[in-house]
Design a protein around this motif. Structure first.
Motif, PDB file in Angstrom:
ATOM      1  N   PRO A 170       0.831  -1.205   0.000  1.00 18.66           N
ATOM      2  CA  PRO A 170       0.000   0.000   0.000  1.00 18.66           C
ATOM      3  C   PRO A 170       0.865   1.255   0.000  1.00 18.66           C
ATOM      4  O   PRO A 170       2.051   1.202   0.332  1.00 18.66           O
ATOM      5  N   ALA A 171       0.254   2.378  -0.380  1.00 23.82           N
ATOM      6  CA  ALA A 171       1.000   3.639  -0.406  1.00 23.82           C
ATOM      7  C   ALA A 171       1.572   3.985   0.964  1.00 23.82           C
ATOM      8  O   ALA A 171       2.579   4.691   1.062  1.00 23.82           O
ATOM      9  N   SER A 172       0.943   3.470   2.020  1.00 28.98           N
ATOM     10  CA  SER A 172       1.380   3.764   3.385  1.00 28.98           C
ATOM     11  C   SER A 172       2.384   2.741   3.915  1.00 28.98           C
ATOM     12  O   SER A 172       2.632   2.692   5.124  1.00 28.98           O
ATOM     13  N   ALA A 173       2.975   1.924   3.047  1.00 30.09           N
ATOM     14  CA  ALA A 173       3.817   0.802   3.489  1.00 30.09           C
ATOM     15  C   ALA A 173       4.952   1.222   4.420  1.00 30.09           C
ATOM     16  O   ALA A 173       5.342   0.465   5.304  1.00 30.09           O
ATOM     17  N   ASP A 174       5.489   2.417   4.237  1.00 26.51           N
ATOM     18  CA  ASP A 174       6.616   2.847   5.066  1.00 26.51           C
ATOM     19  C   ASP A 174       6.208   3.123   6.507  1.00 26.51           C
ATOM     20  O   ASP A 174       7.073   3.214   7.388  1.00 26.51           O
ATOM     21  N   VAL A 175       4.903   3.291   6.762  1.00 28.18           N
ATOM     22  CA  VAL A 175       4.463   3.609   8.129  1.00 28.18           C
ATOM     23  C   VAL A 175       3.370   2.667   8.635  1.00 28.18           C
ATOM     24  O   VAL A 175       3.184   2.539   9.852  1.00 28.18           O
ATOM     25  N   SER A 176       2.650   2.005   7.762  1.00 27.93           N
ATOM     26  CA  SER A 176       1.523   1.180   8.209  1.00 27.93           C
ATOM     27  C   SER A 176       2.002  -0.155   8.765  1.00 27.93           C
ATOM     28  O   SER A 176       3.044  -0.681   8.374  1.00 27.93           O
ATOM     29  N   THR A 177       1.235  -0.714   9.701  1.00 29.60           N
ATOM     30  CA  THR A 177       1.615  -1.951  10.359  1.00 29.60           C
ATOM     31  C   THR A 177       1.042  -3.163   9.631  1.00 29.60           C
ATOM     32  O   THR A 177       0.046  -3.068   8.910  1.00 29.60           O
ATOM     33  N   ILE A 178       1.659  -4.311   9.859  1.00 32.14           N
ATOM     34  CA  ILE A 178       1.153  -5.553   9.284  1.00 32.14           C
ATOM     35  C   ILE A 178      -0.242  -5.850   9.823  1.00 32.14           C
ATOM     36  O   ILE A 178      -1.138  -6.267   9.081  1.00 32.14           O
ATOM     37  N   GLY A 179      -0.456  -5.609  11.119  1.00 34.76           N
ATOM     38  CA  GLY A 179      -1.786  -5.831  11.687  1.00 34.76           C
ATOM     39  C   GLY A 179      -2.835  -4.975  11.013  1.00 34.76           C
ATOM     40  O   GLY A 179      -3.941  -5.439  10.711  1.00 34.76           O
ATOM     41  N   GLY A 180      -2.501  -3.710  10.754  1.00 28.87           N
ATOM     42  CA  GLY A 180      -3.430  -2.827  10.066  1.00 28.87           C
ATOM     43  C   GLY A 180      -3.654  -3.235   8.627  1.00 28.87           C
ATOM     44  O   GLY A 180      -4.777  -3.182   8.112  1.00 28.87           O
ATOM     45  N   ASN A 181      -2.568  -3.647   7.938  1.00 30.71           N
ATOM     46  CA  ASN A 181      -2.703  -4.135   6.565  1.00 30.71           C
ATOM     47  C   ASN A 181      -3.664  -5.308   6.492  1.00 30.71           C
ATOM     48  O   ASN A 181      -4.532  -5.385   5.609  1.00 30.71           O
ATOM     49  N   LEU A 182      -3.530  -6.242   7.440  1.00 35.16           N
ATOM     50  CA  LEU A 182      -4.396  -7.416   7.453  1.00 35.16           C
ATOM     51  C   LEU A 182      -5.824  -7.050   7.832  1.00 35.16           C
ATOM     52  O   LEU A 182      -6.784  -7.611   7.294  1.00 35.16           O
ATOM     53  N   ALA A 183      -5.976  -6.109   8.744  1.00 38.47           N
ATOM     54  CA  ALA A 183      -7.314  -5.739   9.212  1.00 38.47           C
ATOM     55  C   ALA A 183      -8.183  -5.200   8.086  1.00 38.47           C
ATOM     56  O   ALA A 183      -9.404  -5.405   8.079  1.00 38.47           O
ATOM     57  N   CYS A 184      -7.570  -4.491   7.129  1.00 37.12           N
ATOM     58  CA  CYS A 184      -8.372  -3.934   6.036  1.00 37.12           C
ATOM     59  C   CYS A 184      -8.072  -4.588   4.692  1.00 37.12           C
ATOM     60  O   CYS A 184      -8.517  -4.108   3.659  1.00 37.12           O
ATOM     61  N   ASN A 185      -7.325  -5.697   4.713  1.00 41.94           N
ATOM     62  CA  ASN A 185      -6.972  -6.409   3.479  1.00 41.94           C
ATOM     63  C   ASN A 185      -6.303  -5.463   2.489  1.00 41.94           C
ATOM     64  O   ASN A 185      -6.706  -5.345   1.325  1.00 41.94           O
ATOM     65  N   ALA A 186      -5.259  -4.793   2.942  1.00 40.69           N
ATOM     66  CA  ALA A 186      -4.553  -3.830   2.104  1.00 40.69           C
ATOM     67  C   ALA A 186      -3.972  -4.502   0.871  1.00 40.69           C
ATOM     68  O   ALA A 186      -3.615  -5.681   0.889  1.00 40.69           O
ATOM     69  N   GLY A 187      -3.866  -3.718  -0.187  1.00 39.84           N
ATOM     70  CA  GLY A 187      -3.334  -4.243  -1.440  1.00 39.84           C
ATOM     71  C   GLY A 187      -2.163  -3.414  -1.921  1.00 39.84           C
ATOM     72  O   GLY A 187      -1.086  -3.444  -1.364  1.00 39.84           O
ATOM     73  N   GLY A 188      -2.411  -2.612  -2.967  1.00 39.69           N
ATOM     74  CA  GLY A 188      -1.354  -1.809  -3.561  1.00 39.69           C
ATOM     75  C   GLY A 188      -1.175  -2.171  -5.018  1.00 39.69           C
ATOM     76  O   GLY A 188      -1.838  -3.069  -5.550  1.00 39.69           O
ATOM     77  N   PRO A 189      -0.264  -1.496  -5.721  1.00 36.04           N
ATOM     78  CA  PRO A 189      -0.088  -1.717  -7.153  1.00 36.04           C
ATOM     79  C   PRO A 189       0.243  -3.151  -7.542  1.00 36.04           C
ATOM     80  O   PRO A 189      -0.183  -3.630  -8.588  1.00 36.04           O
ATOM     81  N   MET A 190       1.018  -3.866  -6.715  1.00 39.76           N
ATOM     82  CA  MET A 190       1.441  -5.209  -7.103  1.00 39.76           C
ATOM     83  C   MET A 190       0.364  -6.268  -6.907  1.00 39.76           C
ATOM     84  O   MET A 190       0.550  -7.431  -7.250  1.00 39.76           O
ATOM     85  N   ALA A 191      -0.783  -5.872  -6.353  1.00 38.34           N
ATOM     86  CA  ALA A 191      -1.860  -6.848  -6.140  1.00 38.34           C
ATOM     87  C   ALA A 191      -2.373  -7.430  -7.440  1.00 38.34           C
ATOM     88  O   ALA A 191      -2.932  -8.530  -7.450  1.00 38.34           O
ATOM     89  N   VAL A 192      -2.190  -6.735  -8.554  1.00 38.99           N
ATOM     90  CA  VAL A 192      -2.676  -7.246  -9.839  1.00 38.99           C
ATOM     91  C   VAL A 192      -2.022  -8.581 -10.179  1.00 38.99           C
ATOM     92  O   VAL A 192      -2.648  -9.446 -10.798  1.00 38.99           O
ATOM     93  N   LYS A 193      -0.787  -8.784  -9.763  1.00 41.50           N
ATOM     94  CA  LYS A 193      -0.092 -10.056 -10.027  1.00 41.50           C
ATOM     95  C   LYS A 193       0.010 -10.929  -8.785  1.00 41.50           C
ATOM     96  O   LYS A 193      -0.150 -12.152  -8.870  1.00 41.50           O
ATOM     97  N   TYR A 194       0.257 -10.301  -7.629  1.00 43.55           N
ATOM     98  CA  TYR A 194       0.600 -11.066  -6.444  1.00 43.55           C
ATOM     99  C   TYR A 194      -0.507 -11.150  -5.393  1.00 43.55           C
ATOM    100  O   TYR A 194      -0.367 -11.866  -4.407  1.00 43.55           O
ATOM    101  N   GLY A 195      -1.603 -10.424  -5.591  1.00 45.09           N
ATOM    102  CA  GLY A 195      -2.700 -10.499  -4.644  1.00 45.09           C
ATOM    103  C   GLY A 195      -2.572  -9.491  -3.508  1.00 45.09           C
ATOM    104  O   GLY A 195      -1.533  -8.869  -3.300  1.00 45.09           O
ATOM    105  N   ALA A 196      -3.660  -9.352  -2.747  1.00 46.24           N
ATOM    106  CA  ALA A 196      -3.705  -8.448  -1.605  1.00 46.24           C
ATOM    107  C   ALA A 196      -3.314  -9.200  -0.329  1.00 46.24           C
ATOM    108  O   ALA A 196      -2.839 -10.339  -0.380  1.00 46.24           O
ATOM    109  N   SER A 197      -3.512  -8.583   0.836  1.00 46.27           N
ATOM    110  CA  SER A 197      -3.072  -9.183   2.100  1.00 46.27           C
ATOM    111  C   SER A 197      -3.682 -10.559   2.328  1.00 46.27           C
ATOM    112  O   SER A 197      -3.004 -11.502   2.766  1.00 46.27           O
ATOM    113  N   ARG A 198      -4.967 -10.691   2.045  1.00 45.16           N
ATOM    114  CA  ARG A 198      -5.655 -11.962   2.278  1.00 45.16           C
ATOM    115  C   ARG A 198      -5.019 -13.117   1.496  1.00 45.16           C
ATOM    116  O   ARG A 198      -5.038 -14.256   1.939  1.00 45.16           O
ATOM    117  N   ASP A 199      -4.449 -12.796   0.335  1.00 43.19           N
ATOM    118  CA  ASP A 199      -3.838 -13.823  -0.504  1.00 43.19           C
ATOM    119  C   ASP A 199      -2.432 -14.176  -0.053  1.00 43.19           C
ATOM    120  O   ASP A 199      -1.827 -15.107  -0.587  1.00 43.19           O
TER     121      ASP A 199
END
Length: 475
Positions: free
Chosen positions: A149-178
């Motif tokens: 996600p755009a906030s990767a430099d400051v966001s936590t793994i717990g927060g990423n998982l809580a909202c199923n964060a993605g980002g540009p690379m999700a098109v190939k590699y999937g979001a947090s849930r994947d």
């Protein structure tokens, strides 16, 4: 859709939790020591997030262990006191605003990377680990965790998982849930549960792991995660495709995703975004109606063939030019400008409603056309960019909050955006989550029976209703 206030779904028992029961406060103060905060500055800091909403908790708890979190939740459950888990506060939907007061749990003392297993490609981390810090630690092993996600430099793994964060690379590699294998979490009863396994295939029992990811702390509080890692691609190459208008670019997205070569990133920017990337982000971009940023990764020997295939798919009606990034520095500048777009929108207007709707890729042209029509109908500046390869566009409705008429038009346009998205077979959120910002539209996205099933699941895991109350599910 009738409006509902953001504090409407707070039970009477929770309504006065800005003052904790003295016995609870003493218990948690004794447990946490200097990790129990009640000063005004701490309450203010933990009572806001990136959505610019705010409400004060009664206290802030900073646990060091899973057992600490368990004790906090159990004590709060006994007194019917709300509990909200918070990472870095990067939510744009008000997902961690403590409208019911109560206890805010912060995870900045649970930041250990517990294990990296290169041979099995997984890492075990505490919830407070920063995404960017994990990526740095994985570099030595030639691995990475895909969510970016755009906030990767400051966001936590717990927060990423809580909202199923993605980002540009999700098109190939999937979001947090994947990209999560297992979780340790604390339920609303204070039970510690372990779900998932160390394996990438698992058909054993109910899939609680993927249920908890994206639940925004309303079902259980994620305290540890076992993450699926991937080998870091050795090489990358980028294309920049300029188009006469957004319809031409949207049609190109559909063509790109219909052919076999999967881009590792596929980002869309409309005319206003191109101007921002140039004037604010410093990107070397000519004027155009729309732009696609296309990236491919892999072995050096295969990249030219992949670029050729993507170039052919990107070419078509309305194309102005397709260029390959000449060097890594040019590529980095382009992507840095893309990541700066969201905050840069504040230079256009003081107010913005930033939504991350998703439609099937083939229907992106219809979504973009509908958004353009809305901008004209409501006389608003609406800027669209985002992860086109997933059909996930960030649609930003810009307005002057000091202008009552303009603010009203922006609020009136929002339900129309969601109605358009749902009519195209889409969904309300791709990676930001629901929080309170989109909670009241859940009844448009799901029928009553489905919402009742969601409520039943919440009651099973959080029978006292103390975990992040008022979020995700409508009243």
């Amino acid at each position: 859709m009738t409006g509902v206030t953001e504090s409407a779904w707070i039970t009477p028992r929770m309504a006065a939790m800005n003052d904790l029961p003295p016995s609870l406060a003493r218990c948690l103060a004794d447990l946490l020591g200097d990790g129990w905060l009640t000063d005004a500055d701490a309450l203010r800091r933990y009572g806001e997030d990136n959505s610019r909403r705010h409400a004060l908790p009664a206290a802030v708890a900073l646990p060091r262990t899973v057992e600490d979190v368990q004790m906090i939740v159990r004590a709060c459950a006994q007194h019917g006191v709300p509990v909200v888990a918070r990472g870095a506060g990067t939510s744009s939907t008000g997902a961690v605003i403590p409208y019911a007061g109560g206890v805010m749990i912060g995870f900045e003392r649970m930041t250990r990377i517990l294990q990296i297993a290169p041979e099995d490609r997984y890492a075990v981390v505490e919830a407070g680990v920063i995404n960017g810090d994990l990526q740095q630690a994985l570099q030595a092993h030639g691995l990475f965790w895909p969510p970016d996600p755009a906030s990767a430099d400051v966001s936590t793994i717990g927060g990423n998982l809580a909202c199923n964060a993605g980002g540009p690379m999700a098109v190939k590699y999937g979001a947090s849930r994947d990209n999560v294998l297992a979780l340790t979490a604390v339920t609303g009863k204070g039970d510690v549960i372990h779900c998932g396994s160390l394996t990438t295939k698992d058909a054993t029992g109910y899939d609680l792991t993927h249920l908890l990811v994206g639940s925004e702390g309303t079902l259980a509080i994620i305290v540890e995660a076992t993450l699926r890692l991937l080998p870091r691609p050795p090489h990358r190459a980028s294309l920049r495709a300029l188009y006469r208008d957004v319809a031409s670019a949207a049609a190109a997205v559909a063509r790109i995703m219909q052919q076999p070569v999967a881009p590792s990133m596929l980002e869309f920017m409309d005319h206003a975004c191109i101007r921002l990337a140039r004037e604010v982000g410093g990107a070397d971009l000519p004027d155009a109606g729309a732009l696609l940023m296309i990236e491919v990764d892999g072995e050096a020997e295969t990249l030219p063939h992949a670029l050729e295939a993507l170039n052919r798919a990107a070419d078509g009606a309305g194309v102005i030019a397709i260029d390959e990034a000449p060097d890594e520095d040019s590529r980095e500048k382009l992507w840095a400008a893309r990541k700066s777009l969201s905050p840069a929108l504040r230079t256009i207007a003081k107010g913005k409603i930033n939504e991350d709707v998703v439609v099937p890729v083939s229907r992106i042209p219809a979504l973009v056309a509908g958004v353009e029509a809305m901008a004209s109908e409501f006389d608003l500046t609406i800027v669209a960019f985002g992860h086109a390869g997933n059909g996930n566009l960030h649609v930003n409705l810009l307005f002057d909050p000091d202008n009552a008429d303009e603010s009203a038009r922006a609020r009136a346009a929002l339900p129309r955006l969601f109605a358009l998205t749902l009519s195209l077979g889409g969904t309300l959120s791709g990676e930001h989550g629901i929080g309170v910002a989109k909670r009241d539209f859940m009844a448009d996205a799901f029928d009553a029976a489905t919402l009742d099933t969601m409520r039943a699941i919440k009651h099973a895991l959080d029978p006292h209703g103390i975990l992040n109350p008022g979020k995700v599910l409508p009243p």
